[in-house]
Design a protein around this motif. Sequence first.
Motif, PDB file in Angstrom:
ATOM      1  N   ASN A  43       0.508  -1.483  -0.373  1.00  0.00           N
ATOM      2  CA  ASN A  43       0.168   0.570   0.132  1.00  0.00           C
ATOM      3  C   ASN A  43       1.200   2.063   0.101  1.00  0.00           C
ATOM      4  O   ASN A  43       1.056   1.500   1.395  1.00  0.00           O
ATOM      5  CB  ASN A  43      -0.935  -0.165   1.275  1.00  0.00           C
ATOM      6  N   LEU A  46       0.181   4.152   2.625  1.00  0.00           N
ATOM      7  CA  LEU A  46       0.438   3.985   4.277  1.00  0.00           C
ATOM      8  C   LEU A  46       2.130   4.086   4.501  1.00  0.00           C
ATOM      9  O   LEU A  46       2.996   3.452   3.464  1.00  0.00           O
ATOM     10  CB  LEU A  46       0.976   2.659   4.789  1.00  0.00           C
ATOM     11  N   VAL A 304      -0.923   8.583   7.064  1.00  0.00           N
ATOM     12  CA  VAL A 304      -1.185   8.141   5.818  1.00  0.00           C
ATOM     13  C   VAL A 304      -0.654   8.548   4.913  1.00  0.00           C
ATOM     14  O   VAL A 304      -0.016  10.689   5.283  1.00  0.00           O
ATOM     15  CB  VAL A 304      -3.075   8.096   6.033  1.00  0.00           C
ATOM     16  N   ALA A 339      -5.053   2.246   4.316  1.00  0.00           N
ATOM     17  CA  ALA A 339      -3.730   2.635   5.047  1.00  0.00           C
ATOM     18  C   ALA A 339      -4.927   2.782   6.506  1.00  0.00           C
ATOM     19  O   ALA A 339      -3.154   2.449   7.420  1.00  0.00           O
ATOM     20  CB  ALA A 339      -3.414   4.026   4.744  1.00  0.00           C
TER      21      ALA A 339
END
Length: 490
Positions: A43, A46, A304, A339
């Motif tokens: 991801n 993140l 984030v 995230a």
Amino acid sequence: MLKQNLQQKLLQKLSPQQIQFIKLLQVPTVSLDTRIKEELEENPALEDMSLTNISEPEEQYPDRDPDEDNFNADEAGEMDEFNIDDYLQDDSINDYGSRYDQNGDDEDDRKEIPIAVQSSFFENLQLQLDLLPLSDKDFSIGKQIIGSLDDDGYLRRPIMSLTDDLAFSQNVMAEDEEVEDMLKVIQGFDPAGVGARSLQECLLIQLRRKDINDPIIKKAILVVEEYLEEFTRKHYDKLEKSLSMSSEELRAVVGEILKLNPKPGDSNEVSTKQMQVIPDFHIKNNDGVLVLTLNSKNAPELKVSRSYQEMFQHYDKAAQKDKKLKEAVQFVKQKLDSAKWFIDAIKQRQQTLLKTMNAIMQYQYDFFLTGDDKNLKPMILKDIADRIGMDISTVSRVANSKYVQTEHGTYLLKSFFSEAIQTESGEEVSNKEVKKILEEHIGKEDKRHPLADEKLTEILKEAGYNIARRTVAKYREQMNIPVARLRKEL
């Protein structure tokens, strides 16, 4: 006859967020870093950041137990709603503080432990094979044999199977006798005993490397060849009579055999196979007051990605939204959601760990103060689950594979849970206390005349523990202590 009808069903389902939390909860500290790295790779929204530790309110997730049956399906629907404000945060704030751990671990705890680089068992055998002047055919046979050994160093496959493998996989046509001859060469490698097809062959290979003119070695070879079953069952009286040996000679023979390595493949792998234990919790005694802290590795500094936040804002403000732009918005939203859910799961994991461990510490307060097993109270999963208001399975996930470091040693959380036994006075004590007494008496017994289970039962009854002989046998087996006959020594 087929019919169509409408039915209403009430189903209980876990949301993806709850499933993610459950999986994270049972991950020990030693594996958490790997799990976080996997999420960071998957991801891009993140990020792992170094932020200032600021405490968070104590009960952010007071009643969110993933194992409770009354999950509200409306919460899953609310997750689909998206608000960019949920992802905007102040970079100077870290939400992973706790009243149990204000300072985190020392810097020394953050340093990685160096691991020595060494050749593996199979690499060591291959190096020895490379040094031999062999034909290409024999080298291929030797390589096939080494690759067929198990982790203990044994060859547990039939010679015929090796011959077939050579023919089909390497196009090497070999006879069984040629494979047998190369196996004998491999059996001459170090460590001694490698390439054996049975325990008996393994021990004989090692004994025949010693001085076979020594009468003790000769008799040891005879014992392994002809009386291995009697030796493993410790029927020493039968061995003395069958071999016409005195007790002193038999003691010397047994001593030689016990020096041998029954698993030669483990000799080079011991250091790499040992699991590294990183405590998940620390308990310190400050003048009679116990202080619980969580390993700082359980509170990673995640946030984030601001670039993804800005990207979503840019897409969201676009005047015209064609199909490709909508797909891009959906992709960014999905990554931002993922995230945020992962960060929330990490937070909830941290607080659940602390809440559960604090309940265990309060329940077993006397033990953590003294380190004496006799102060362990009977405790089952339900006792802790009732205290923290969570499901038994949640407590089980926390207790599984988690360790706590105290001034008296490092313990697996599962070891604090035990059943209750009632003494003659009516007092309930932990079965850990009974096991400790058994271990003490077996440890100081006369090994020439070890204590049988019946005698151990009598000793416990004299101490006020009225339990049956079969229960004594069960506790002994749980502690991996063999029966009296197998504990006998010459």
